[in-house]
Design an enzyme around this catalytic site. Structure first.
Site, PDB file in Angstrom:
ATOM      1  N   HIS A  94       0.948  -1.283  -0.075  1.00 39.74           N
ATOM      2  CA  HIS A  94       0.024   0.022  -0.109  1.00 39.74           C
ATOM      3  C   HIS A  94       0.819   1.233   0.093  1.00 39.74           C
ATOM      4  O   HIS A  94       0.740   2.251  -0.799  1.00 39.74           O
ATOM      5  CB  HIS A  94      -0.949  -0.111   1.271  1.00 39.74           C
ATOM      6  N   HIS A 141       0.400  -3.197   9.455  1.00 39.78           N
ATOM      7  CA  HIS A 141       1.615  -3.152   9.138  1.00 39.78           C
ATOM      8  C   HIS A 141       2.278  -2.600  10.465  1.00 39.78           C
ATOM      9  O   HIS A 141       1.520  -1.756  11.103  1.00 39.78           O
ATOM     10  CB  HIS A 141       1.886  -2.485   7.828  1.00 39.78           C
TER      11      HIS A 141
END
Length: 325
Positions: A94, A141
């Protein structure tokens, strides 16, 4: 893994902001924003963005499955997404996609269109930062994953920028472009790093490379046969110049194009899965069968290469037919 956690939302502004920001690094964004640039801003800008996006995302996805760094433990973090939880964490794709798309757009347009560089830089920074922060907020993350993804993407941009005009020229003019644009991504997809368990990374990578391959063939075909260009004069970016008529044309191009893209995806997905189901003897709804290499790669590659080709060839011809050029 795979089970949703219970949580209480205490700040709805952050919740919806970062849920929305996370979507800016997913298929729904790619399938709308990149074609929008092609239909309404500039072919050359769109081509460079798609080249960079495809390369950056492939390297990011492969790096995950080579490094095999786990995602954050839950608990203590709460994970607001489940689909990508089976993937490894480092680097954050991302973060890579957001950095690549926003800054490649800035680099490709800053010398062509009249807008303040500082404004473009701020927009690129805010866009990529929101996506990066969303990966922390959603629990998908670590800070290191996000920083690593952004830095890898920035490094790749630095390496690609000096040669992207050359790559673009070759993709438009080389007689071998259609063959290589299909063959090379397929080889990469079939030789994707193997894992001990199923992960969506191979399928997502095939989706990205398929879309890039289909778009690249479309770019080449348009260049060979002088397909209609959207901009007869140099389009100057700026809200004061957006007249009512221009807004109507832009929105019409977008909604017509998205409709064709969605129809293409639905049709090709149905046809290809049916053919593969007949070939390998499995029902279309069998998710386990659809995860097999011999099914997943051709199914996703053909489907999304058709989407990329449709966006760059079929949609522009339809726009011309409808008088939206």
């Amino acid at each position: 893994q795979g089970r949703a956690q219970k949580y209480i939302v205490k700040n709805y502004f952050y919740y919806y902001l970062f849920k929305f920001s996370a979507a800016l690094g997913e298929e729904i964004f790619y399938i709308t924003f990149l074609p929008f640039i092609y239909w309404n801003v500039d072919h050359s800008v769109s081509r460079r963005m798609i080249i960079v996006w495809s390369i950056v995302m492939y390297i990011g996805q492969v790096s995950k499955d080579i490094l095999k760094w786990p995602r954050p433990l839950s608990p203590p973090v709460v994970k607001l997404e489940m689909r990508t939880d089976a993937e490894y964490g480092m680097p954050s794709t991302h973060a890579m996609a957001a950095t690549a798309i926003s800054f490649s757009f800035l680099i490709a347009t800053v010398n062509q269109y009249q807008y303040p560089f500082e404004l473009g830089l701020a927009a690129a920074f805010v866009f990529s930062t929101l996506v990066c922060l969303s990966r922390l907020y959603t629990g998908m993350h670590t800070v290191l994953d996000v920083i690593g993804g952004a830095l890898i993407s920035a490094m790749l941009l630095v390496l690609l920028y000096p040669v992207w005009d050359t790559i673009d020229h070759l993709l438009l003019t080389s007689p071998f472009c259609p063959l290589l644009s299909i063959a090379m991504p397929l080889v990469l997809c079939y030789n994707y790093p193997k894992l001990d368990y199923y992960s969506p990374t191979r399928g997502d990578t095939t989706t990205i490379l398929g879309a890039g391959a289909g778009a690249t063939v479309g770019f080449w075909l348009n260049n060979q046969y002088a397909a209609p260009a959207y901009t007869r004069e140099k389009f100057q970016l700026g809200l004061p110049l957006l007249t009512g008529k221009m807004v109507v044309v832009v929105l019409s191009r977008f909604f017509v194009g998205i409709l064709i893209i969605l129809l293409t995806r639905w049709l090709m997905k149905s046809v290809v899965l049916s053919l593969l189901g007949y070939r390998y003897k499995f029902p279309v709804g069998d998710l386990e069968a659809r995860r097999r290499l011999e099914v997943e790669v051709p199914y996703k590659f053909i489907t999304y290469s058709s989407v990329g080709f449709s966006a760059t060839v079929i949609v522009p011809l339809l726009h011309e037919l409808l008088g939206l050029m």
